[in-house]
Write an enzyme that holds these catalytic residues in place. Structure first.
Site, PDB file in Angstrom:
ATOM      1  N   LYS A   1      50.015  63.377  94.712  1.00 45.06           N
ATOM      2  CA  LYS A   1      50.922  62.327  95.201  1.00 45.06           C
ATOM      3  C   LYS A   1      52.311  62.904  95.429  1.00 45.06           C
ATOM      4  O   LYS A   1      52.681  63.895  94.801  1.00 45.06           O
ATOM      5  CB  LYS A   1      51.038  61.207  94.142  1.00 45.06           C
ATOM      6  CG  LYS A   1      49.822  60.337  93.969  1.00 45.06           C
ATOM      7  CD  LYS A   1      50.060  59.307  92.864  1.00 45.06           C
ATOM      8  CE  LYS A   1      48.841  58.434  92.611  1.00 45.06           C
ATOM      9  NZ  LYS A   1      48.487  57.558  93.747  1.00 45.06           N
TER      10      LYS A   1
ATOM     11  N   ARG B   1      37.778  54.589  91.463  1.00 43.27           N
ATOM     12  CA  ARG B   1      36.450  54.087  91.851  1.00 43.27           C
ATOM     13  C   ARG B   1      35.336  55.012  91.381  1.00 43.27           C
ATOM     14  O   ARG B   1      34.227  54.567  91.103  1.00 43.27           O
ATOM     15  CB  ARG B   1      36.415  53.855  93.369  1.00 43.27           C
ATOM     16  CG  ARG B   1      36.563  55.093  94.205  1.00 43.27           C
ATOM     17  CD  ARG B   1      36.980  54.791  95.632  1.00 43.27           C
ATOM     18  NE  ARG B   1      38.410  54.459  95.722  1.00 43.27           N
ATOM     19  CZ  ARG B   1      39.034  54.129  96.843  1.00 43.27           C
ATOM     20  NH1 ARG B   1      38.371  54.057  97.982  1.00 43.27           N
ATOM     21  NH2 ARG B   1      40.312  53.851  96.834  1.00 43.27           N
TER      22      ARG B   1
HETATM   23  N1  BES Z   1      46.213  54.430  90.941  1.00 48.88           N
HETATM   24  C1  BES Z   1      46.270  54.469  92.360  1.00 48.88           C
HETATM   25  C2  BES Z   1      46.570  53.113  92.988  1.00 48.88           C
HETATM   26  C3  BES Z   1      47.930  52.536  92.741  1.00 48.88           C
HETATM   27  C4  BES Z   1      48.936  52.676  93.675  1.00 48.88           C
HETATM   28  C5  BES Z   1      48.183  51.773  91.627  1.00 48.88           C
HETATM   29  C6  BES Z   1      50.168  52.102  93.462  1.00 48.88           C
HETATM   30  C7  BES Z   1      49.424  51.205  91.410  1.00 48.88           C
HETATM   31  C8  BES Z   1      50.416  51.357  92.330  1.00 48.88           C
HETATM   32  C9  BES Z   1      44.939  54.945  92.922  1.00 48.88           C
HETATM   33  O1  BES Z   1      44.252  55.850  92.130  1.00 48.88           O
HETATM   34  C10 BES Z   1      45.200  55.607  94.217  1.00 48.88           C
HETATM   35  O2  BES Z   1      45.861  56.614  94.209  1.00 48.88           O
HETATM   36  N2  BES Z   1      44.693  55.039  95.300  1.00 48.88           N
HETATM   37  C11 BES Z   1      44.887  55.586  96.595  1.00 48.88           C
HETATM   38  C12 BES Z   1      43.567  55.570  97.320  1.00 48.88           C
HETATM   39  C13 BES Z   1      43.564  56.339  98.603  1.00 48.88           C
HETATM   40  C14 BES Z   1      43.708  57.816  98.335  1.00 48.88           C
HETATM   41  C15 BES Z   1      42.271  56.074  99.319  1.00 48.88           C
HETATM   42  C16 BES Z   1      45.915  54.726  97.308  1.00 48.88           C
HETATM   43  O3  BES Z   1      45.927  53.508  97.132  1.00 48.88           O
HETATM   44  O4  BES Z   1      46.754  55.291  98.024  1.00 48.88           O
HETATM   45 MN    MN Z   2      44.810  57.819  92.518  1.00 49.41          MN
END
Ligand code: BES
Ligand code: MN
Ligand code: ZN
Length: 509
Positions: free
Chosen positions: A287, A361
């Site tokens: 990230k 997931r």
């Molecule tokens: N934990 C994150 C989702 C999240 C984002 C929670 C902001 C709380 C606040 C999750 O694991 C994630 O990174 N999801 C990605 C999925 C994508 C790579 C398909 C996302 O939402 O960007």
């Molecule tokens: Mn994630």
């Protein structure tokens, strides 16, 4: 949490302040008259010193002859449309105002008819619960890591609710006791979420579950990496691979009341699954650094499940109830999983890793496959799963997707009642195409659009025929700013929602 008693009338023990929650119209004058009577003189300034009882308006008065040296007036706005939620907010505002004024003890004046009537069947009970929730949740702070005290030397440590009658007193006491239990569990979920990730990792999250089990009476087994491998949980192992802190599978069981003989329905458990990513860096698909620290709260779903188990056991709700928290830390590292990997899950299905940041997931897949082997009546998972759900619903509502229509309607009801509202998103078959893989059974990403749905479609594949509801709490569990009875950070969302849901289910049995 603060001591909060219910007394029929003005307590024999002195308090530092009286609190009057006042409406703009009607109800306010008689209340002030009552206060004048209590004070034995005309000490309240006419019109309450310019106080007009607008919502969120407060004024602290220092009347000479009142039964207490101070009087806090809290504006409640119009009596029209009064609700439990507005009471929660007013009570939180009152408690915070008392605390910052350095008051040590205070009593809430008995509510008038206009304040009770709109609260429904068990109005005094609902009044006690909502007021107490506002107080307990509104006074929450995450300050255990501060070494320099900022609060006044003599903190607020006792509140009293005046009930007016013996009958109200009984109902309000019950309501307050319930609130204490659910708010302790909510604050536990907040604490676990807010804890720093150098201290909150899979092993210590498991320790917290064990401690909660010992305190409130449910059993906890913790599976280590070897056991997780033996269970075939390639998703959980993959996500946890990059961290020096190995993953854990936390399984909590609460039996509830003994099932009646021959009662088949009761012996099927409700299973709660909570995402327990103790820190989500994104892994190899790392990230951006801005805001990454928030991802210490990526175990909020797991924290909520631990909180619900604690509250359900404390309240003696009908079981059986099983809580499952797959816990892992998602970091890049020499043994980290990578884009392109194909993982094998606990039910034998395979998934293609397109992005290591879509890790939740992959762990839920294993947990749901495991849950399905318990022949559950219902599985509900809670997960901070997607940024996309925050785009759709902001921090206001939890995204809900699933296959059990009845459970979803009941969750909507509970959501309105406790004000942790859920909003359903569809799982139309067309969305299936999003997660199609060329090389495995499913792929862990779905492209640019419908991200919250794509994630749920992925999880759905592992729920199989089991009645299932998915709650995407990414927006509601992690708050960028506080409000009346929340603070910035972990909200503990899901605890009051599910405890209300389970309690109503209990009542129906
Ligand atoms: N934990 C994150 C989702 C999240 C984002 C929670 C902001 C709380 C606040 C999750 O694991 C994630 O990174 N999801 C990605 C999925 C994508 C790579 C398909 C996302 O939402 O960007
Ligand atoms: Mn994630
Ligand atoms: Zn995540």
């Amino acid at each position: 949490m603060i001591r909060l008693d219910v007394e029929r009338c003005y307590p024999p023990g002195r308090v530092d302040a009286l609190v009057q929650i006042a409406f703009q119209e009607g109800d306010r004058r008689p209340r002030l008259e009552g206060l004048r009577a209590l004070a034995g003189g005309d000490i309240i300034p006419e019109g309450g010193a310019g106080f007009s009882a607008r919502e969120r308006e407060t004024i602290l008065l220092f009347p000479k002859n009142l039964a207490a040296p101070r009087l806090l007036l809290v504006g409640a706005g119009s009596a029209v449309g009064w609700s439990a939620e507005r009471l929660r907010r007013s009570a939180a505002l009152a408690a915070r105002a008392l605390r910052s004024a350095g008051v040590r003890s205070a009593a809430f004046m008995e509510p008038g008819a206009a304040m009770l009537a709109p609260l429904g069947d068990d109005a005094p009970g609902t009044y006690g619960t909502a007021l107490a929730e506002g107080v307990f949740l509104g006074l929450y702070r995450f300050d255990r890591y501060r070494t320099v005290r900022t609060s006044p030397p003599e903190p607020l440590d006792r509140l009293v609710i005046l009930a007016g009658s013996a009958e109200n007193e009984r109902a309000m006491r019950k309501g307050v006791a319930y609130a204490r239990t659910v708010c302790e569990a909510t604050c536990l979920a907040r604490d676990l979420s807010n804890a720093p990730p150098n201290e909150m990792y899979p092993g210590t999250l498991a320790d917290a579950a064990r401690a909660a089990g010992r305190r409130s009476g449910f059993s906890v087994s913790v599976h280590d990496e070897r056991r997780i491998r033996a269970l075939g949980m390639g998703g959980l192992l993959g996500v946890g691979g990059g961290s020096a802190r190995p993953p854990r599978l936390i399984v909590m069981r609460y039996g509830g009341r003994t099932p009646r003989r021959g009662d088949v329905r009761r012996s099927r458990p409700v299973v709660l699954v909570g995402k327990g990513v103790t820190f989500d860096s994104g892994g190899i698909s790392i990230k951006p650094s801005a805001g990454m620290a928030e991802m210490k709260m990526d175990m909020a779903g797991g924290a909520a499940v631990i909180g619900v188990m604690q509250a359900a056991a404390s309240l003696g709700l009908a079981g059986p109830l099983v809580g499952i928290v797959p816990a892992a830390e998602n970091l890049p590292g020499p043994a980290a999983f990578r884009p392109g990997d194909i993982l094998r899950h606990a039910n034998g299905m395979t998934s293609e890793v397109d992005n290591t940041d879509a890790e939740g997931r992959l762990m839920l897949a294993d947990a749901l496959a495991f849950a399905s082997t318990l022949r559950p009546a219902l599985v509900i998972d809670m997960a901070t799963l997607t940024g996309a759900v925050v785009v759709a619903l902001a921090h206001v509502a939890t995204g809900m997707l699933g296959t059990d229509q009845r459970a979803m309607r009941a969750l909507e009801d509970s959501g309105r009642r406790v004000y942790e509202r859920v909003w359903e998103l569809p799982l139309f078959e067309e969305y299936e195409a999003l997660i199609r893989s060329d090389v495995a059974d499913v792929k862990n990403t779905g492209g640019r659009w419908g991200g919250a749905i794509a994630a749920a479609m992925f999880v759905k594949r592992f729920a199989g025929d089991t009645p299932w509801v998915h709650l995407d709490i990414a927006g509601t569990a992690i708050l960028e700013e506080g409000s009346d009875y929340t603070v910035k950070g972990g909200s503990g969302v899901g605890v009051r929602l599910l405890v209300d849901f389970l309690r109503r289910r209990t009542a129906q049995q």
